[in-house]
Enzyme design. Structure first.
Site, PDB file in Angstrom:
ATOM      1  N   ASN A 160       0.821  -1.214   0.000  1.00  0.00           N
ATOM      2  CA  ASN A 160       0.000   0.000   0.000  1.00  0.00           C
ATOM      3  C   ASN A 160       0.854   1.264   0.000  1.00  0.00           C
ATOM      4  OD1 ASN A 160      -2.660  -1.104   0.030  1.00  0.00           O
ATOM      5  ND2 ASN A 160      -2.349  -1.684   2.159  1.00  0.00           N
ATOM      6  N   ARG A 213       4.582  -1.439   8.224  1.00  0.00           N
ATOM      7  CA  ARG A 213       5.422  -2.404   7.505  1.00  0.00           C
ATOM      8  C   ARG A 213       6.617  -2.841   8.340  1.00  0.00           C
ATOM      9  NH1 ARG A 213       4.138   1.918   5.045  1.00  0.00           N
ATOM     10  NH2 ARG A 213       2.634   1.944   3.325  1.00  0.00           N
ATOM     11  N   LYS A 259      -1.087 -12.045  -3.043  1.00  0.00           N
ATOM     12  CA  LYS A 259      -0.649 -11.134  -4.097  1.00  0.00           C
ATOM     13  C   LYS A 259       0.848 -10.844  -4.005  1.00  0.00           C
ATOM     14  CE  LYS A 259      -5.147  -8.814  -4.086  1.00  0.00           C
ATOM     15  NZ  LYS A 259      -5.824  -7.524  -3.837  1.00  0.00           N
ATOM     16  N   ASP A 278      -3.479  -7.340  -9.929  1.00  0.00           N
ATOM     17  CA  ASP A 278      -3.769  -6.013  -9.405  1.00  0.00           C
ATOM     18  C   ASP A 278      -4.923  -5.420 -10.211  1.00  0.00           C
ATOM     19  OD1 ASP A 278      -2.654  -5.332 -11.830  1.00  0.00           O
ATOM     20  OD2 ASP A 278      -1.520  -3.647 -11.026  1.00  0.00           O
ATOM     21  N   PHE A 326       0.635  -5.821 -18.472  1.00  0.00           N
ATOM     22  CA  PHE A 326       0.603  -4.897 -17.339  1.00  0.00           C
ATOM     23  C   PHE A 326       1.341  -3.603 -17.677  1.00  0.00           C
ATOM     24  CE2 PHE A 326       3.077  -3.180 -13.801  1.00  0.00           C
ATOM     25  CZ  PHE A 326       2.087  -2.845 -12.888  1.00  0.00           C
TER      26      PHE A 326
END
Length: 361
Positions: A160, A213, A259, A278, A326
């Site tokens: 994120n 994190r 992911k 994603d 992508f």
């Protein structure tokens, strides 16, 4: 495409470096400078390796653009630059290394050079007309084969996050390693071992701006150190497992969800059919593979369907096909594509974030 990237480089401003923790001080006796370093051909054409389509597209955050069409990074104890020559072929320059042959061998391994893009693109193009057209503009988008520890830590930082912050965090972690040299104002370090990473506390990482994190990084380092034989060896062993087994193993680590695990599997564990799903990949699948997903909300089960659909269409190297598709959705690449390719609505978040699958979920 080369001239466009030259202009973009000249217009860009070098980001300010993140404050680095104390690291092993430079020691000229350990830098191993070559007596007469020079640029040498890597025997890879631009169609086999496009540096602008490989390095700044979300696979790694450790390679810096040090000149137009030139990128510099470290592979273990080797400090190396790559650039496109006037004929667009790729050349390499070894700044520091204990062994020139070892440096070149590590570089070719890192670039997955044994895999022919021409052969893969031919196979994909024969079954997908859109891929065939995109490949004309985006040839050379290669999947890297990174060190698993290095790849894992980078994608824990990417959770994120936006590219600027990710880069600063990765620079902070890299600064714990041995200093290898400076190129065009950028300092480069060997990526630290798990033992060195274990010396950093969660509190120190939070003070450095890692936020939540921090606990994932320290928790993962602790978990890896407890593995029989060592965490680096354990991660390397995942290259020999089936994809599902590798994903499940990675998901036992703090902060690693399916992911993130797919990113690590594709970019470091030889799991060439791993599909990190994603927003872009979901929309590609809804447009081209599974139209019934239009308007649906991504769920773990549906993300598995998306991954299965890519593998069904592109086979055992589906992750490589997905990577090009992508990249085609990135704003930086849409600028060089004909307007008929820009069919997916661009979101504001795409300008801020890196590769969205690596968000910890």
């Amino acid at each position: 495409m080369l001239s466009l990237n030259n202009r973009l480089y000249k217009m860009s401003k070098r980001p300010k470096s993140a404050p680095l923790p104390p690291s092993t001080p430079p020691n000229p006796q350990t830098l191993h400078p070559l007596k007469s370093p020079k640029w040498a051909p890597l025997n890879l054409s631009q169609s086999e390796l496009s540096l602008p389509l490989t390095f700044p597209t979300g696979q790694t955050f450790r390679w810096k653009q040090t000149a137009p069409l030139q990128y510099t990074g470290t592979l273990g104890p080797h400090l190396i630059s790559l650039k496109h020559h006037e004929d667009a072929d790729v050349y390499y320059y070894i700044h520091h290394s204990p062994s020139e042959p070892a440096a070149k061998s590590a570089l070719l391994d890192f670039l997955n050079a044994r895999i022919s893009l021409a052969e893969l693109w031919g196979t994909f193009s024969s079954s997908d007309s859109r891929f065939a057209e995109l490949a004309k503009y985006l040839a050379g988008a290669r999947v890297l084969r990174q060190d698993p520890v290095e790849c894992l830590v980078q994608f824990l930082c990417s959770s994120n996050n936006n590219i600027g912050r990710i880069t600063k965090m990765v620079d902070f972690m890299s600064g714990l390693g041995t200093y290898l040299g400076e190129v065009e104002g950028f300092e480069f370090h060997e990526f630290p071992s798990l033992e060195k990473l274990a010396m950093v506390t969660e509190d120190e990482l939070r003070k450095a701006g890692f936020g939540y994190r921090a606990k994932y990084i320290t928790g993962t380092v602790d978990a890896l150190q407890s593995k029989p034989g060592g965490g680096a060896e354990w991660l390397m062993s995942l290259r020999k497992l089936k994809l599902e087994e590798a994903i499940d193993a990675l998901c036992t680590l703090p902060g690693v969800g399916p992911k993130v695990a797919a990113c690590i599997a594709l970019f470091s564990l030889d799991q060439h059919h791993a599909i990190p799903v994603d927003t872009h990949v979901w929309q590609i699948a809804a447009r081209d593979l599974l139209p019934e997903l239009v308007g649906a909300r991504p769920t773990p089960k549906l993300c598995c369907r998306v991954a299965e659909a890519f593998v069904s269409k592109y086979g055992k190297y589906a992750g490589w096909a997905q990577t090009l598709l992508f990249i085609a959705e990135l704003p930086s690449q849409k600028a060089i594509l004909p307007s008929n390719f820009c069919t997916i609505k661009e979101k504001k978040s795409a300008k801020r974030k890196g590769r969205e699958p690596c968000d910890g979920s």
